[in-house]
Design a protein around this motif. Structure first.
Motif, short mmCIF file in Angstrom:
data_model
loop_
_atom_site.label_atom_id
_atom_site.label_comp_id
_atom_site.label_asym_id
_atom_site.label_seq_id
_atom_site.Cartn_x
_atom_site.Cartn_y
_atom_site.Cartn_z
N THR A 1 13.48 9.31 -0.28
CA THR A 1 13.44 10.28 0.81
C THR A 1 13.36 9.58 2.16
OG1 THR A 1 12.24 11.76 -0.68
CG2 THR A 1 12.30 12.36 1.64
N LEU A 2 12.54 8.55 2.25
CA LEU A 2 12.41 7.80 3.50
C LEU A 2 13.73 7.14 3.87
CD1 LEU A 2 10.59 6.67 5.74
CD2 LEU A 2 10.01 4.78 4.19
N ALA A 3 14.43 6.59 2.90
CA ALA A 3 15.69 5.89 3.18
C ALA A 3 16.82 6.82 3.59
CB ALA A 3 16.12 5.08 1.95
N SER A 4 16.72 8.09 3.22
CA SER A 4 17.86 9.00 3.36
C SER A 4 18.17 9.38 4.80
CB SER A 4 17.58 10.28 2.57
OG SER A 4 16.56 11.05 3.22
N GLY A 5 17.22 9.24 5.71
CA GLY A 5 17.42 9.71 7.08
C GLY A 5 16.97 11.14 7.28
N SER A 6 16.55 11.80 6.20
CA SER A 6 15.87 13.08 6.30
C SER A 6 14.43 12.80 6.73
CB SER A 6 15.91 13.79 4.95
OG SER A 6 15.33 15.06 5.01
N LEU A 7 13.76 13.78 7.28
CA LEU A 7 12.35 13.61 7.63
C LEU A 7 11.51 13.93 6.40
CD1 LEU A 7 12.19 15.38 11.14
CD2 LEU A 7 12.72 12.99 10.61
N PRO A 8 10.82 12.93 5.83
CA PRO A 8 10.01 13.19 4.63
C PRO A 8 8.70 13.88 5.00
CG PRO A 8 9.78 10.91 5.27
CD PRO A 8 10.77 11.52 6.23
N VAL A 9 8.29 14.84 4.19
CA VAL A 9 6.98 15.45 4.38
C VAL A 9 6.19 15.31 3.08
CG1 VAL A 9 7.64 17.06 6.19
CG2 VAL A 9 7.84 17.75 3.80
N GLU B 1 12.36 8.94 15.45
CA GLU B 1 12.02 7.58 15.86
C GLU B 1 10.87 7.03 15.03
OE1 GLU B 1 11.25 7.90 20.00
OE2 GLU B 1 13.37 8.03 20.57
N LEU B 2 9.87 7.86 14.74
CA LEU B 2 8.75 7.45 13.89
C LEU B 2 9.24 7.04 12.51
CD1 LEU B 2 5.75 7.23 13.05
CD2 LEU B 2 5.84 9.70 12.55
N VAL B 3 10.08 7.88 11.91
CA VAL B 3 10.59 7.58 10.57
C VAL B 3 11.41 6.30 10.59
CG1 VAL B 3 12.16 8.39 8.76
CG2 VAL B 3 10.51 9.97 9.78
N GLY B 4 12.17 6.06 11.64
CA GLY B 4 12.94 4.82 11.74
C GLY B 4 12.05 3.59 11.72
N ARG B 5 10.91 3.65 12.41
CA ARG B 5 9.97 2.52 12.40
C ARG B 5 9.38 2.32 11.01
NH1 ARG B 5 8.58 4.96 17.39
NH2 ARG B 5 6.69 5.93 16.51
N ILE B 6 9.04 3.42 10.37
CA ILE B 6 8.48 3.31 9.01
C ILE B 6 9.53 2.75 8.05
CG2 ILE B 6 7.54 4.64 7.08
CD1 ILE B 6 6.36 6.57 9.12
N GLN B 7 10.77 3.13 8.22
CA GLN B 7 11.85 2.60 7.38
C GLN B 7 11.89 1.07 7.44
OE1 GLN B 7 15.26 4.61 9.01
NE2 GLN B 7 15.40 6.04 7.29
N GLU B 8 11.82 0.52 8.63
CA GLU B 8 11.90 -0.92 8.78
C GLU B 8 10.73 -1.62 8.11
OE1 GLU B 8 14.41 -2.78 9.97
OE2 GLU B 8 15.44 -0.84 9.96
N GLN B 9 9.53 -1.08 8.25
CA GLN B 9 8.35 -1.66 7.62
C GLN B 9 8.48 -1.62 6.09
OE1 GLN B 9 5.11 0.67 9.16
NE2 GLN B 9 5.47 0.05 11.27
N ALA B 10 8.92 -0.47 5.58
CA ALA B 10 9.04 -0.33 4.12
C ALA B 10 10.15 -1.20 3.56
CB ALA B 10 9.28 1.14 3.77
N PHE C 1 0.29 5.31 1.87
CA PHE C 1 0.15 3.88 2.17
C PHE C 1 1.49 3.16 2.07
CE2 PHE C 1 -0.04 3.68 -2.43
CZ PHE C 1 0.51 2.45 -2.74
N LEU C 2 2.43 3.72 1.31
CA LEU C 2 3.76 3.12 1.22
C LEU C 2 4.49 3.18 2.56
CD1 LEU C 2 4.91 4.67 -2.18
CD2 LEU C 2 3.97 2.38 -1.81
N TYR C 3 4.13 4.15 3.39
CA TYR C 3 4.79 4.34 4.69
C TYR C 3 4.06 3.64 5.82
CZ TYR C 3 7.47 8.18 2.53
OH TYR C 3 8.31 8.94 1.74
N GLY C 4 2.94 2.97 5.52
CA GLY C 4 2.21 2.29 6.57
C GLY C 4 1.32 3.24 7.35
N GLY C 5 0.84 2.77 8.50
CA GLY C 5 -0.15 3.52 9.25
C GLY C 5 0.37 4.71 10.01
#
Length: 343
Positions: free
Chosen positions: A267-275, A316-325, A285-289
């Motif tokens: 879900t995180l990789a897809s570019g959709s907003l995960p909830v 933009e938030l999800v994009g940052r989390i994508q890079e960390q993951a 914790f998989l998505y970081g802080g």
């Protein structure tokens, strides 16, 4: 472990996310300096698997053997004996459903009919190391391994934009997910999200034989929801990206045990907003802080409205989390960590 030839034994089905996880290991093998194949003699599979995954007919090809277990015990006595072709110290078990240590409750039909004691005897016969993708404390004799990682394809939400085919969509089978999905649908209706879709099996009133209790649904309560067949193998991440929002839904087994699934990463990789509904918050914790704004919280309708109303900020938030993951949970790195477990 350069040059390792890894055989994976499992119960493979074309539409199962488990098969896509194994495909990711196969794809990452070259970068990790090893080879990965499915063991034909030690696995069960439908007729479509050999078209997409490399199936090795000779157990002696492998230098290392990984057994992957979900709900069903798929090995015969003859297969267990054949597994002895590979030395015990080069065999390990990935226990996706928490059979080892009684993590999964014996009364939950989603873990199959094999009693806990038999699972533990089986694992003890096969090897000395059991890996579990379990958040929180582990049972004695098990070690943590996330098992799942970020798909190679990662789409930034801003790249896809806010104009999508759906406002909210869930892709996956109704495997104990009826109530969680219905709660999200009702919240989406209150938030005035009109384009809602679900793709997968057992949302239309049909049930899985032997698992009727966890695959039953009331399709009349999905009035206005576009119900579609399962998404083909390898297309889940792309199809998720056709929706602005995708909830990460978990079965009762997953919620009760803290066992991770591939869906949080897909879900995180897809570019959709995960909830993340309350039952799935242990995965944050998989998505970081930065995951808190993506939690559905006590007012799900307000959360869904905020995500759609402030799409760019959350994208933009999800994009940052994508890079960390992607840095921590890419499959070449995970495969290297898996090989490091072998004694």
């Amino acid at each position: 472990m350069a040059g390792a030839r890894v055989l994976i034994a499992g119960n493979f089905h074309w539409q199962a996310g488990f098969s896509q996880t194994v495909a990711a290991y196969v794809e990452a093998a070259g970068e990790a300096g090893c080879e990965v194949r499915v063991s034909g003699p030690l696995s069960r599979m439908d007729e479509q698997i050999p078209r997409h995954l490399p199936v090795e007919p000779d157990v002696r090809w492998g230098t290392h053997l990984v057994f992957m277990f979900e709900a069903r015990q798929y090995l015969s006595d003859e297969q267990i004996e054949l597994a002895g072709s590979i030395p015990r110290h080069r065999r390990l078990i990935i226990d996706f459903d928490g059979h080892w240590g009684g993590v999964a409750t014996a009364g939950d039909s989603s873990v199959g009919t094999h009693p806990v004691e038999q699972w533990q005897r089986l694992y003890s016969t096969l090897g000395d190391l059991v890996l579990q993708p379990k958040a929180g404390p582990l049972p004695d004799g098990a070690e943590f391994f996330p098992c799942f990682g970020m798909p190679r394809l990662v789409r930034h939400p801003l790249e896809l934009g806010r104009e999508r085919d759906c406002d909210l969509q869930y892709i996956g089978s109704n495997w104990g997910r009826w109530e969680p999905f219905l709660e999200v649908v009702e919240a989406a209706r209150r938030a005035r999200l009109r384009r809602i879709r679900v793709c997968g099996r057992w949302w239309d009133g049909e049930t899985c034989p032997g698992f009727e209790d966890i695959t039953s649904a009331e399709p009349e309560r999905l009035a206005g929801v576009d119900v579609r067949p399962p998404v083909p193998f390898g297309h889940v991440v792309t199809e998720m990206g056709r929706s602005v929002i995708t909830p990460v839904l978990v079965s009762p087994l997953v919620a009760d045990t803290g066992l991770l699934t591939a869906r949080a990463f897909e879900t995180l990789a897809s570019g959709s907003l995960p909830v993340l509904p309350a039952a799935a918050e242990f995965m944050s914790f998989l998505y970081g802080g930065g995951a808190e704004p993506l939690m559905l919280g006590p007012d799900p309708a307000a959360t869904l409205g905020r995500l759609t109303g402030e799409f760019e900020r959350h994208a933009e938030l999800v994009g940052r989390i994508q890079e960390q993951a992607r840095a921590r949970y890419n499959y070449p790195r995970l495969l290297g960590e898996l090989l490091a477990f072998f004694r």
